[in-house]
Design a protein around this motif. Structure first.
Motif, short mmCIF file in Angstrom:
data_model
loop_
_atom_site.label_atom_id
_atom_site.label_comp_id
_atom_site.label_asym_id
_atom_site.label_seq_id
_atom_site.Cartn_x
_atom_site.Cartn_y
_atom_site.Cartn_z
N UNK A 35 28.95 8.02 39.56
CA UNK A 35 28.32 8.40 40.83
C UNK A 35 29.02 9.60 41.47
N UNK A 36 30.25 9.90 41.02
CA UNK A 36 31.10 10.87 41.71
C UNK A 36 31.33 12.11 40.84
N UNK A 37 31.22 13.29 41.46
CA UNK A 37 31.64 14.53 40.81
C UNK A 37 32.70 15.19 41.68
N UNK A 38 33.60 15.93 41.04
CA UNK A 38 34.67 16.61 41.74
C UNK A 38 34.34 18.10 41.77
N UNK A 39 34.27 18.67 42.97
CA UNK A 39 33.97 20.08 43.15
C UNK A 39 35.25 20.80 43.58
N UNK A 40 35.94 21.41 42.61
CA UNK A 40 37.17 22.12 42.92
C UNK A 40 38.38 21.31 42.46
N UNK A 41 39.57 21.65 43.02
CA UNK A 41 39.79 22.64 44.07
C UNK A 41 39.94 24.05 43.52
N UNK A 42 40.06 24.99 44.44
CA UNK A 42 40.30 26.38 44.09
C UNK A 42 41.81 26.64 44.11
N UNK A 43 42.22 27.83 43.67
CA UNK A 43 43.62 28.23 43.72
C UNK A 43 43.78 29.39 44.68
N UNK A 44 45.01 29.55 45.18
CA UNK A 44 45.28 30.69 46.05
C UNK A 44 46.26 30.33 47.14
N UNK A 45 46.34 31.21 48.13
CA UNK A 45 47.27 31.02 49.24
C UNK A 45 46.77 29.88 50.13
N UNK A 46 47.70 29.04 50.58
CA UNK A 46 47.36 27.88 51.39
C UNK A 46 47.91 28.04 52.81
N UNK A 47 47.39 27.22 53.71
CA UNK A 47 47.76 27.34 55.12
C UNK A 47 49.26 27.18 55.33
N UNK A 48 49.91 26.38 54.48
CA UNK A 48 51.35 26.14 54.61
C UNK A 48 52.19 27.30 54.08
N UNK A 49 51.54 28.26 53.43
CA UNK A 49 52.26 29.38 52.84
C UNK A 49 52.46 29.27 51.35
N UNK A 50 52.23 28.08 50.78
CA UNK A 50 52.33 27.92 49.33
C UNK A 50 51.15 28.61 48.65
N UNK A 51 51.28 28.81 47.36
CA UNK A 51 50.20 29.34 46.53
C UNK A 51 50.04 28.45 45.32
N UNK A 52 48.78 28.11 45.02
CA UNK A 52 48.52 27.24 43.87
C UNK A 52 47.21 26.51 44.03
N UNK A 53 46.95 25.52 43.17
CA UNK A 53 45.70 24.77 43.26
C UNK A 53 45.71 23.81 44.45
N UNK A 54 44.56 23.63 45.07
CA UNK A 54 44.46 22.70 46.20
C UNK A 54 43.57 23.19 47.31
N UNK A 55 43.23 24.48 47.31
CA UNK A 55 42.32 25.02 48.34
C UNK A 55 40.92 24.44 48.17
N UNK A 56 40.29 24.10 49.28
CA UNK A 56 38.90 23.69 49.20
C UNK A 56 38.04 24.88 48.78
N UNK A 57 37.04 24.63 47.96
CA UNK A 57 36.09 25.68 47.61
C UNK A 57 35.45 26.23 48.89
N UNK A 58 35.09 27.50 48.85
CA UNK A 58 34.44 28.10 50.01
C UNK A 58 33.06 27.50 50.21
N UNK A 59 32.57 27.48 51.46
CA UNK A 59 31.26 26.88 51.74
C UNK A 59 30.15 27.43 50.85
N UNK A 60 30.16 28.73 50.56
CA UNK A 60 29.13 29.31 49.70
C UNK A 60 29.18 28.71 48.30
#
Length: 403
Positions: A144-169
């Motif tokens: 029943x479940x699909x996983x959308x993402x996550x994306x990679x890049x700079x995060x709010x905490x300053x880290x960089x890596x996987x965990x960003x939510x995909x953009x709304x588009x």
């Protein structure tokens, strides 16, 4: 897209601010949207924002006497055609994976028959944590479940890596891709997919392999099964959950890949999709005991491996055969040359030198070539790309069947 009733669940992460834009885009696409927020989500953005954007009251509590007078959580569960959780925190994923129903959002997820899409959003260390990955594996096994993402890049905490939510588009694009692959698109057809790397042994502890994760092939197998096909997945060594309804046949070497693929085609095959990154060469001789380090250099003699894709395409009863080409330069030239040499009906090419795409990534960007045309897809998730590829393959293979 056909209009859907989308239930958007918002949990307590900084990415909740993106969910406002997601609601706007969903409404712009013609969907009805209702929003459920957790208590944590309310700490980042107010329910009034989503009420204004959706035009619907926002639900925040399972113990709301007014809403629950009419069993509101059950009404929401039955109303939804699609549930999207964006952002989905590590905490929410853990509760969903273990079937908890301790707030309104998890209760609705337990009560609904609608498909649930989870868009993770968290710090890169939380995403990589063993317990989060274990919960992800549990969720991935749920049909029943699909996983959308996550994306990679700079995060709010300053880290960089996987965990960003995909953009709304991108999230809206996922919803569109899912609708492009209706359940009957490949009904009654048999599809064989190869995926992952091969391992060519040198001695009992060493082998030659490559960076293929198998994610693209597994996504195509899942999309083909969702489109109604009977799917055999010939898989090299990977660490991925088997897609629901797919017959997986594990192999290790290139020779085993050829033998298993040939057997699967012998059993009946309409479409053969070769995403596997098969080793071109193998050691000439396997050493039965571990080779000891005795000098500063070692010579290894290699011989050519059999070509699974070319072998299947050359059969007198060849199915509609689709190849993949992972290149680092001159992508179009090398891909089209491969298509012509191996007599393929279609080839999917990608540039694996692009950071964040291709090998080991959850995202990709491809260009599809066939004798009469071409189409570029992405950058997007491998699941979204797989859905579009399945739609293209179904369309072109059916045209040939009609000739």
């Amino acid at each position: 897209m056909t209009a859907k009733r989308v239930l958007l669940g918002i949990t307590g992460g900084i990415a909740a601010y993106k969910s406002a834009e997601l609601v706007r885009l969903l409404k712009k696409a013609g969907h009805e949207v209702r929003v459920v927020m957790t208590a944590g989500a309310e700490a980042f953005i107010t329910p009034l924002t989503f009420q204004a954007l959706s035009g619907e009251p926002v639900r925040t509590s399972l113990l709301d006497p007014e809403a629950e007078a009419g069993m509101g959580h059950i009404e929401l569960a039955k109303w939804a055609d699609q549930v999207v959780i964006a952002p989905a925190t590590a905490d929410f994923m853990a509760r969903l994976a273990h079937g908890l129903a301790d707030d309104l959002l998890t209760t609705v997820c337990c009560a609904t028959d609608a498909p649930i899409a989870v868009a993770p959003a968290m710090n890169q260390a939380m995403w990589r944590n063993f317990r989060t990955q274990r919960n992800l594996a549990l969720l991935s096994e749920d049909p029943q479940i699909t996983i959308w993402g996550p994306d990679q890049g700079e995060q709010a905490c300053g880290d960089t890596g996987p965990g960003r939510m995909l953009e709304p588009e991108q999230l809206v694009g996922r919803l569109e891709a899912r609708q492009e692959s209706p359940s009957g698109l490949l009904a009654g057809r048999r599809v064989v997919v190869t995926a992952g790397p091969t391992r060519e042994p040198i001695d009992p502890v060493r082998y030659i392999t490559n960076h293929s994760s198998g994610k693209m092939g597994y996504a195509i197998a899942a999309a083909a099964a969702a489109a109604g096909a009977s799917v055999v997945l010939v898989s090299g060594p990977v660490s991925l959950a088997v897609p629901p309804g797919v017959d997986v046949r594990p192999v290790c070497t290139a020779q085993e890949m050829l033998e298993a693929s040939s057997r699967a085609v012998d059993e009946g095959c309409d479409i053969f999709v070769a995403t596997a990154a098969v080793a071109d060469y193998r050691p000439e001789a396997f050493v039965s005991q571990k080779i000891k380090k005795s000098s500063d250099s070692m010579n290894l003699s290699l011989v050519r491996n059999p070509d699974t894709l070319a072998t299947i395409a050359a059969r007198t009863d060849a199915p509609f055969t689709v190849g993949f080409a992972a290149e680092t330069r001159d992508v179009a030239r090398y891909a089209t040359d491969k298509m012509m040499r191996k007599k393929l009906k279609m080839i999917v090419a990608n540039d694996v030198s692009v950071p964040g795409l291709g090998f080991s990534s959850d995202r990709n960007a491809v260009t599809v070539f066939w004798p009469e045309g071409t189409e570029s897809i992405g950058p997007d998730s491998k699941q979204a790309i797989a859905a579009r590829l399945v739609a293209l393959i179904a369309d072109h293979s059916s045209r040939i069947d009609q000739v």
